[in-house]
Write an enzyme that holds these catalytic residues in place. Sequence first.
Site, short mmCIF file in Angstrom:
data_model
loop_
_atom_site.label_atom_id
_atom_site.label_comp_id
_atom_site.label_asym_id
_atom_site.label_seq_id
_atom_site.Cartn_x
_atom_site.Cartn_y
_atom_site.Cartn_z
CB THR A 69 -0.68 0.11 0.98
OG1 THR A 69 -1.47 1.34 1.31
CG2 THR A 69 0.06 -0.41 2.98
CG ASP A 70 -1.40 5.31 -1.17
OD1 ASP A 70 -1.67 4.26 0.33
OD2 ASP A 70 -1.55 5.85 -1.46
CD GLU A 71 -3.87 3.51 4.38
OE1 GLU A 71 -2.99 3.72 5.69
OE2 GLU A 71 -4.53 3.15 3.67
CE1 TYR A 90 -3.59 -2.76 6.30
CE2 TYR A 90 -3.01 -0.38 4.98
CZ TYR A 90 -3.14 -1.53 4.74
OH TYR A 90 -2.91 -2.06 3.29
CE LYS A 120 0.15 -4.44 2.70
NZ LYS A 120 -0.28 -5.90 2.32
P1 NAD Z 1 -9.29 -7.43 2.36
O1 NAD Z 1 -9.37 -6.98 4.09
O2 NAD Z 1 -10.65 -6.99 1.97
O3 NAD Z 1 -9.30 -9.16 2.31
C1 NAD Z 1 -8.11 -9.42 3.16
C2 NAD Z 1 -8.05 -11.21 2.86
O4 NAD Z 1 -6.83 -11.42 3.40
C3 NAD Z 1 -9.85 -11.62 2.94
O5 NAD Z 1 -9.99 -13.05 2.41
C4 NAD Z 1 -9.19 -12.32 4.42
O6 NAD Z 1 -9.87 -13.46 4.28
C5 NAD Z 1 -8.20 -12.86 4.34
N1 NAD Z 1 -6.75 -13.18 5.61
C6 NAD Z 1 -5.91 -12.34 6.06
N2 NAD Z 1 -5.13 -12.55 7.18
C7 NAD Z 1 -5.41 -14.32 6.40
C8 NAD Z 1 -4.53 -15.34 6.94
N3 NAD Z 1 -3.67 -14.94 8.18
N4 NAD Z 1 -4.01 -16.21 6.40
C9 NAD Z 1 -5.27 -15.91 4.91
N5 NAD Z 1 -6.15 -15.59 4.75
C10 NAD Z 1 -6.32 -14.33 5.86
O7 NAD Z 1 -8.04 -6.74 2.09
P2 NAD Z 1 -7.91 -5.78 0.56
O8 NAD Z 1 -8.82 -4.51 0.80
O9 NAD Z 1 -8.36 -6.66 -1.02
O10 NAD Z 1 -6.35 -5.91 0.54
C11 NAD Z 1 -6.06 -6.69 -0.26
C12 NAD Z 1 -4.19 -5.99 0.26
O11 NAD Z 1 -3.92 -4.90 -1.04
C13 NAD Z 1 -3.24 -5.99 1.16
O12 NAD Z 1 -2.39 -6.34 1.21
C14 NAD Z 1 -3.49 -5.03 1.46
O13 NAD Z 1 -2.68 -4.24 2.29
C15 NAD Z 1 -3.30 -4.22 -0.32
N6 NAD Z 1 -4.12 -3.00 -0.62
C16 NAD Z 1 -5.44 -2.58 -0.56
C17 NAD Z 1 -5.37 -1.57 -1.46
C18 NAD Z 1 -7.07 -0.96 -0.78
O14 NAD Z 1 -7.53 0.24 -1.01
N7 NAD Z 1 -7.17 -2.06 -0.12
C19 NAD Z 1 -4.64 -0.58 -1.56
C20 NAD Z 1 -3.44 -0.19 -1.32
C21 NAD Z 1 -2.74 -2.04 -1.03
P1 TYD Z 2 -11.06 3.48 4.31
O1 TYD Z 2 -11.79 3.78 3.76
O2 TYD Z 2 -10.45 3.30 5.63
O3 TYD Z 2 -9.65 3.90 3.60
P2 TYD Z 2 -7.92 4.22 3.73
O4 TYD Z 2 -8.92 4.97 5.74
O5 TYD Z 2 -6.83 2.86 4.14
O6 TYD Z 2 -7.52 5.64 3.43
O7 TYD Z 2 -10.65 5.48 4.97
C1 TYD Z 2 -10.93 6.76 3.11
C2 TYD Z 2 -10.60 7.80 3.83
O8 TYD Z 2 -12.11 7.79 4.45
C3 TYD Z 2 -9.86 8.48 5.32
O9 TYD Z 2 -9.41 8.99 5.50
C4 TYD Z 2 -10.45 7.76 6.44
C5 TYD Z 2 -12.45 8.59 6.03
N1 TYD Z 2 -13.34 7.82 6.16
C6 TYD Z 2 -14.87 8.37 7.15
O10 TYD Z 2 -14.41 9.83 7.10
N2 TYD Z 2 -15.23 8.01 7.13
C7 TYD Z 2 -15.42 6.18 7.91
O11 TYD Z 2 -16.71 6.28 7.82
C8 TYD Z 2 -14.66 5.81 6.50
C9 TYD Z 2 -14.66 4.21 7.24
C10 TYD Z 2 -13.79 6.37 6.48
#
Ligand code: NAD
Ligand code: TYD
Length: 350
Positions: A131-133, A156, A160
């Site tokens: 992630t970019d975070e 988080y 990561k």
């Molecule tokens: P998500 O929370 O939707 O899915 C996570 C999945 O991992 C789930 O299916 C869960 O059951 C599985 N999981 C969790 N713990 C586990 C374990 N111990 N063993 C096996 N499986 C396990 O997450 P996402 O949003 O799909 O993110 C996927 C990846 O992409 C993550 O690594 C996250 O850091 C990265 N990412 C997410 C975003 C975003 O905006 N969602 C952006 C950039 C990077």
């Molecule tokens: P989120 O979707 O949790 O992603 P991330 O924290 O990984 O960027 O949140 C996106 C943005 O929205 C973040 O600045 C937090 C804000 N946010 C709210 O204002 N209200 C909410 O209920 C949630 C879940 C997030």
Amino acid sequence: MQIILITGGAGFIGSHLTRLFVQKYPHYKIVNLDALTYAGNLNNLRDIENEPNYTFIKGDITDAALVNRLFAEHRFTGVLHCAAESHVDRSITDPLAFVRTNVIGTSTLLLAAKESWKQDYNNKIFYHISTDEVYGSLGETGFFYENTAYDPRSPYSASKASSDHFVRAFYHTYQLPVKISNCSNNYGPYHFPEKLIPLSINNIMNNKPLPIYGKGENIRDWLFVEDHARAIDTIYHNGKIGETYNIGGHNEWTNLALIKELCRQMDTKLNRAEGTSAGLITFVKDRAGHDLRYAIDATKLKEELGWVPSLQFEEGLSKTIDWYLANTNWLNDVVNGHYKDYYEEQYHKR
Ligand code: NAD
Ligand code: TYD
């Protein structure tokens, strides 16, 4: 013949990536290992679950015996590592769950890959999805580049960042063939409604308040999830071993502006009077340590590998809303489980 282990394939991004690989590469064997935590959902994969090149295994990436056994049995040639605890708010209440899965789980997979592949690293790839975070929080200007110093500020992002460091350490110490990408915020179908966009879509559908943390001035850079999956496909096949690639949409929105656009589109789609959904906006207590701004510079990915996002945000958001409106069964299934307790705990104290 490629045999690819996808971890976390039943989650949001993992399910899109699994679908893309299963459908685009029928000659690859895809094994999805997922613990099915609250975020994992086999309904995300119904359309491909019977494909002959796809296998699902329920299991935990921290279970070294299981992971080693799977490497021995399946002889993976690649890993696409998506499994993670992924929600910042949950990391604030339970940081150790993030250390466990994101740090220990990633290290367990790295060790298993190293042991299994040590005789021959040729044509093997351990691809870590990040992630970019990890880069921290930007002020009003500037971007995250691949060489921006890590500065994680939530449990988080700290977990990561740690996992990214382990991946690079395995490359430098053992020459394990790794790739890493760091992506901005994703949105799209199958997004668990704890995150801002799907939570707000669900609340608008149900006429519930839309909780905006602080003043809604925080900025995120949004990318349609299928564009992220395409970028991973490109990097997996054409990226250089040992390299990091940033992925982003050059698409920055303050949370408040984004929610207003969402409200505008949903009023139209639900035939509600203009301004109805925006009337649900409610400012609530800010997130602890809330990062102000994320913005990715994805020039390297564009110039070296030719990837660019395919969708404009308004169009991607419209597709996303349409998907949620057409898939109320999926949504109801998710929100009728433990989600209610989570929602109560997160939002009623704010
Ligand atoms: P998500 O929370 O939707 O899915 C996570 C999945 O991992 C789930 O299916 C869960 O059951 C599985 N999981 C969790 N713990 C586990 C374990 N111990 N063993 C096996 N499986 C396990 O997450 P996402 O949003 O799909 O993110 C996927 C990846 O992409 C993550 O690594 C996250 O850091 C990265 N990412 C997410 C975003 C975003 O905006 N969602 C952006 C950039 C990077
Ligand atoms: P989120 O979707 O949790 O992603 P991330 O924290 O990984 O960027 O949140 C996106 C943005 O929205 C973040 O600045 C937090 C804000 N946010 C709210 O204002 N209200 C909410 O209920 C949630 C879940 C997030």
